[in-house]
Design an enzyme around this catalytic site. Structure first.
Site, PDB file in Angstrom:
ATOM      1  N   LYS A  13       0.962  -1.296  -0.102  1.00  0.00           N
ATOM      2  CA  LYS A  13      -0.006   0.051   0.031  1.00  0.00           C
ATOM      3  C   LYS A  13       0.924   1.475  -0.097  1.00  0.00           C
ATOM      4  O   LYS A  13       0.387   2.443  -0.636  1.00  0.00           O
ATOM      5  CB  LYS A  13      -0.803   0.040   1.092  1.00  0.00           C
ATOM      6  CG  LYS A  13      -1.838  -1.026   1.223  1.00  0.00           C
ATOM      7  CD  LYS A  13      -2.843  -0.995   0.312  1.00  0.00           C
ATOM      8  CE  LYS A  13      -4.046  -1.978   0.508  1.00  0.00           C
ATOM      9  NZ  LYS A  13      -5.247  -1.824  -0.339  1.00  0.00           N
ATOM     10  N   LYS A  14       2.032   1.151   0.684  1.00  0.00           N
ATOM     11  CA  LYS A  14       3.080   2.364   0.560  1.00  0.00           C
ATOM     12  C   LYS A  14       3.850   2.512  -0.796  1.00  0.00           C
ATOM     13  O   LYS A  14       4.215   3.609  -0.737  1.00  0.00           O
ATOM     14  CB  LYS A  14       4.095   2.339   1.784  1.00  0.00           C
ATOM     15  CG  LYS A  14       3.443   2.496   3.145  1.00  0.00           C
ATOM     16  CD  LYS A  14       4.357   2.244   4.204  1.00  0.00           C
ATOM     17  CE  LYS A  14       4.032   2.551   5.614  1.00  0.00           C
ATOM     18  NZ  LYS A  14       2.648   1.665   5.888  1.00  0.00           N
ATOM     19  N   LEU A  15       3.571   1.638  -1.576  1.00  0.00           N
ATOM     20  CA  LEU A  15       3.815   1.998  -2.987  1.00  0.00           C
ATOM     21  C   LEU A  15       3.045   3.026  -3.744  1.00  0.00           C
ATOM     22  O   LEU A  15       3.489   3.347  -4.835  1.00  0.00           O
ATOM     23  CB  LEU A  15       4.136   0.716  -3.811  1.00  0.00           C
ATOM     24  CG  LEU A  15       4.818  -0.294  -3.410  1.00  0.00           C
ATOM     25  CD1 LEU A  15       4.994  -1.540  -4.283  1.00  0.00           C
ATOM     26  CD2 LEU A  15       6.484   0.184  -3.464  1.00  0.00           C
ATOM     27  N   ASP A  16       2.199   3.407  -3.028  1.00  0.00           N
ATOM     28  CA  ASP A  16       1.368   4.821  -3.627  1.00  0.00           C
ATOM     29  C   ASP A  16       2.217   6.183  -3.914  1.00  0.00           C
ATOM     30  O   ASP A  16       3.099   6.089  -3.264  1.00  0.00           O
ATOM     31  CB  ASP A  16       0.202   5.094  -2.535  1.00  0.00           C
ATOM     32  CG  ASP A  16      -0.739   6.212  -3.305  1.00  0.00           C
ATOM     33  OD1 ASP A  16      -1.372   6.053  -3.570  1.00  0.00           O
ATOM     34  OD2 ASP A  16      -0.361   7.510  -2.682  1.00  0.00           O
ATOM     35  N   ASP A  57       8.387  -2.333   5.712  1.00  0.00           N
ATOM     36  CA  ASP A  57       7.226  -3.180   5.754  1.00  0.00           C
ATOM     37  C   ASP A  57       7.189  -3.944   4.743  1.00  0.00           C
ATOM     38  O   ASP A  57       6.646  -5.181   4.952  1.00  0.00           O
ATOM     39  CB  ASP A  57       5.957  -2.077   5.448  1.00  0.00           C
ATOM     40  CG  ASP A  57       5.348  -1.330   6.608  1.00  0.00           C
ATOM     41  OD1 ASP A  57       5.746  -1.981   7.660  1.00  0.00           O
ATOM     42  OD2 ASP A  57       5.015  -0.334   6.644  1.00  0.00           O
TER      43      ASP A  57
END
Length: 814
Positions: A259-262, A305
């Site tokens: 999700k943090k690859l946003d 993460d």
């Protein structure tokens, strides 16, 4: 000569009489050569012979992460703890999941999780202030996931919380384990589904872990049940008990990393201000604040993460992973108010270590302490595990097949659920789904600049406004279309009590997400869009929700550059609006020198009271009159972008007067104030003072209204100056902050324990009052008020600082 050649040939080929010649190869490669004397059929016959003779061949050693007990450990066995062929057939997969494992690490996690949940119930679950949330007769709008869910009466809610607390204690002690899990799980999920505004990822994780523990054999080590049921005490658990929990924690880390690859997180916009925290001060010694935010906060969080689950699984990298995840969660405990989540994640790290680590730790304790600690002897065999024998598909029971199927389906479901938003499209807003079950932790930050709630009387046509948040106890409703729909429906039921018939509700919510422009969250200003009658379904997109203007995301760098050019007293607000819509705004008289400047597109500014309009194109601007309404219409075919620039003159004048009072008090205390007088004072900050600092013009004592700045009481008959009162309040606040900042570690610990003590004290007393009410009936109102006042008492030091009430619990402000 012929005999010598024959003996050499036998040695080279590994054949010969006398039980076979020794293999000249290295021991690591010996298992690769088949041994006729140790074939599968002979091994099975030998095992059956031992069983017939009454001899127990003994169970194999429990499987450990990264180790195995087969012949010749291959690469897969050394890395994963099992061979890849164990996944090729269903019966091999079932046997793999039922290999015996030491229950010690599982029992240690059970005890830690139960303790943390018992501490969580009075705090984040809200037992300490339960009466403020569920007071009988309280007019409040709630946001349940299932519409039919309603809160119980207050006394019964306390009983529900008491059962949940006792269930957490039972899980910790392993007492009546299955019953304790049910007692905790039922109330927990009921409360979680009752209020969507309290959803977050770690609360959802607690419910999942408690559900898993209810199915596992976590009470076989270090539990009270083991004292009364010897057949369960210190027995093996199947490997799937560990696999299920490890997979859950791996998903939490790995999906959070995905999700943090946003683009917002990778670009450093999600948590831009976090780098200013004192915890990142060591990084700011070598990096700028911007680079600390980009590389350490965002880059470090992304890498950790994505990699934490893998690093914890492998033996070689586990020590490094334990160091990093411990540091990470300890930092989170100081950065965010997330309750027991950091400590729960620290407790889960032990699940990836050797399952017998608590047993070895207890063995190192002094002899006098081992008597009260769990067993240090090796675990005993369990009928739930598979110890080999009977080969092939034999020896597996239907229950073991069912456990393997459940483990597989549960893990697949947990991988699928964070990406299931294409099904529940009604919950998709600018971000997908309800926040709390997708592991998108801290990826989006929001700032609300303007929220307006308009009502219209369906019979008379009267139009009015409501205070944002009226009848609610949370602010989460501003960001979710489904909650806006629930809020409007609730208001339509409550407003008729205030003589508003058939009310129509309209919202105008302006939000900035991850440092973008402030823009409308939903197209709710159109009078044709009444949310009380607007359509909404959990399975289809919301038609009245406006999209996020992603094409304006590259403007964020320019917006930051524009803000950096402003002085310390000027503030800016950046607005983006859709074609055909308008923003109605009021410029307070406290704001001086307010101007509007167009950054993109074309707008028409309507001055309502002056009855005149002015068109502005890109790069043009105008001054806005204070104390008047104006409307900004977007007339260009594309979205318009503009900014407000303003100075809060009242706050600036107040700050100058407070600074002058501070300087005056210091001069008086230094012995120069009475001599030089107080000629610089100009009274309340209605307008900026003529002189920005004290000027020695008179030689007379301070007037009575200024005496309180020296700690003296106000003279009888003298009116209190509002600026002096504000100055004294600020000084008390600054002194308290300085005292806390300079406090020693022992003082900080004492203050922390004191605060928690009174929280737990109030929780226990209010629960006992409610249980008494259920058992014996409610006492007279005077006695009940005295009991509640005694429960609210927090000590003499804190009596002067009463706790604030809930937000927006009064009647509507119309």
């Amino acid at each position: 000569r012929w005999r010598r050649r024959r003996r050499r040939r036998r040695v080279r080929t590994g054949t010969g009489g006398g039980g076979g010649a020794r293999c000249p190869l290295t021991p690591a490669l010996c298992p690769l050569i088949p041994d006729p004397a140790a074939g599968p059929a002979r091994r099975r016959r030998r095992e059956r012979g031992e069983a017939a003779a009454g001899r127990d061949p003994g169970p194999p050693r429990p499987e450990e992460p990264g180790t195995g007990t087969g012949s010749g450990p291959g690469l897969a066995r050394r890395l994963l703890g099992f061979e890849l062929r164990d996944l090729a057939r269903w019966h091999r997969f079932v046997r793999l999941l039922h290999r015996p494992a030491d229950p010690a690490a599982l029992g240690a996690f059970r005890a830690a999780f139960g303790l943390l949940m018992a501490l969580d119930v009075p705090q984040e679950r809200g037992l300490g202030h339960l009466d403020r949330r569920f007071l009988d007769g309280l007019e409040v709008c709630r946001f349940p996931l299932l519409p039919f869910l309603r809160p119980l009466p207050l006394d019964w809610m306390y009983l529900l919380y008491a059962a949940m607390f006792l269930g957490a204690l039972g899980i910790m002690a392993g007492c009546c384990y299955r019953l304790s899990c049910v007692a905790f799980l039922g109330p927990y999920w009921y409360l979680l589904l009752l209020d969507k505004t309290s959803w977050n990822n770690h609360s959802y994780l607690y419910g999942l872990l408690a559900f898993q523990l209810a199915l596992l054999g976590a009470d076989r080590y270090g539990s009270l049940d083991g004292l009364f049921r010897p057949q369960k005490r210190n027995t093996h658990v199947p490997l799937w008990n560990y696999a299920l929990l490890r997979a859950q924690i791996f998903i939490v880390y790995f999906i959070a990393g995905l999700k943090k690859l946003d683009a917002d997180w990778v670009g450093g916009y999600s948590m831009g201000s976090l780098a200013r925290h004192w915890l990142f001060a060591p990084f700011r010694l070598v990096l700028s604040e911007e680079m600390t935010s980009l590389l350490v906060v965002h880059g470090g969080g992304l890498v950790l993460d994505l990699s934490a689950g893998f690093l914890l699984f492998f033996d070689a990298t586990r020590p490094l992973a334990l160091v990093f995840v411990t540091y990470f969660h300890c930092m989170n405990s100081q950065l965010f108010s997330i309750g027991m989540f950091p400590y729960t994640m620290l407790a889960t790290s032990g699940l990836f270590c050797h399952p017998s680590w608590p047993r070895r730790l207890c063995a190192r304790c002094p002899p006098w302490l081992r008597g009260v600690l769990p067993h240090t002897r090796p675990p005993r065999p369990s009928p739930d595990c598979h110890y080999g024998g009977r080969g092939g598909r034999g020896g597996l029971r239907p229950r073991q097949h069912l456990a393997a199927a459940f483990t597989l389906l549960y893990v697949l479901e947990q991988f699928f659920l964070p990406y299931s938003h294409f099904i529940t499209q009604g919950y998709n807003n600018w971000t997908n789904g309800l926040y709390g079950y997708s592991w998108d932790m801290m990826v989006h930050s929001r700032f609300h600049q303007h929220v307006k709630i308009t009502y219209r009387d369906g019979l008379t046509g009267e139009v009015g406004y409501l205070k944002p948040g009226v009848f609610t106890q949370s602010r989460r409703w501003k960001d979710h279309a489904d909650m806006l729909k629930q809020y409007s429906t609730c208001l339509s039921r409550l407003l008729p009590r205030y003589n508003i018939s058939q009310p129509q509700i309209y919202f105008d919510v302006w939000v900035s997400i991850n440092d973008r422009f402030q823009q409308r969250f939903g197209g709710l200003v159109d009078p044709r869009v009444d949310l009380v009658r607007a359509p909404w379904s959990p399975w289809s997109p919301t038609p009245w929700l406006l999209p996020l203007l992603l094409e304006l995301s590259p403007w964020r760098e320019r917006l930051q550059e524009l803000e950096s050019r402003l002085d310390g007293h000027t503030e800016a607000v950046f607005i983006a609006d859709f074609p055909g819509l308008h923003l109605e705004n009021f410029v307070s008289e406290d704001l001086g020198n307010t101007s509007l400047r167009v950054l993109r597109g074309e707008v028409l500014v309507e001055l309502v009271e002056q009855h005149r309009n002015r068109s502005l194109r890109e790069g043009e601007g105008m001054q806005l009159p204070a104390g008047q309404y104006h409307k900004v219409h977007t007339v260009s075919p594309e979205p318009s972008c503009y900014m407000y620039l303003y100075v809060n003159t009242t706050a600036l004048a107040l700050e100058r007067n407070l600074t002058r009072l501070q300087e005056l008090r210091e001069r008086v205390r230094n012995g120069t104030g009475e001599r030089w007088g107080w000629g610089g004072w100009r009274g309340p900050p209605v307008s900026p003072p003529a002189h920005p600092s004290p000027v020695p013009t008179e030689k007379e004592p301070l007037p009575p209204e200024l005496r309180p700045i020296l700690g003296e009481p106000l003279a009888a008959g003298a009116a209190a100056d509002p600026v002096v009162s504000t100055f004294l309040r600020r000084q008390r606040r600054l002194e308290e902050q300085s005292r806390r900042r300079e406090a020693s570690l022992a003082q900080r610990l004492h203050r922390f324990l004191r605060k928690k003590f009174y929280l737990f004290r109030r929780s226990a007393l209010m629960t006992s009052i409610s249980l008494r009410n259920l058992a014996l009936g409610r006492p007279p109102l005077e006695q009940l008020a005295q009991e509640v006042a005694f429960a609210n008492w927090r000590g003499e030091e804190e009596e002067a600082q009463p706790e604030g009430g809930g937000e927006g619990q009064g009647g509507p402000e119309l």
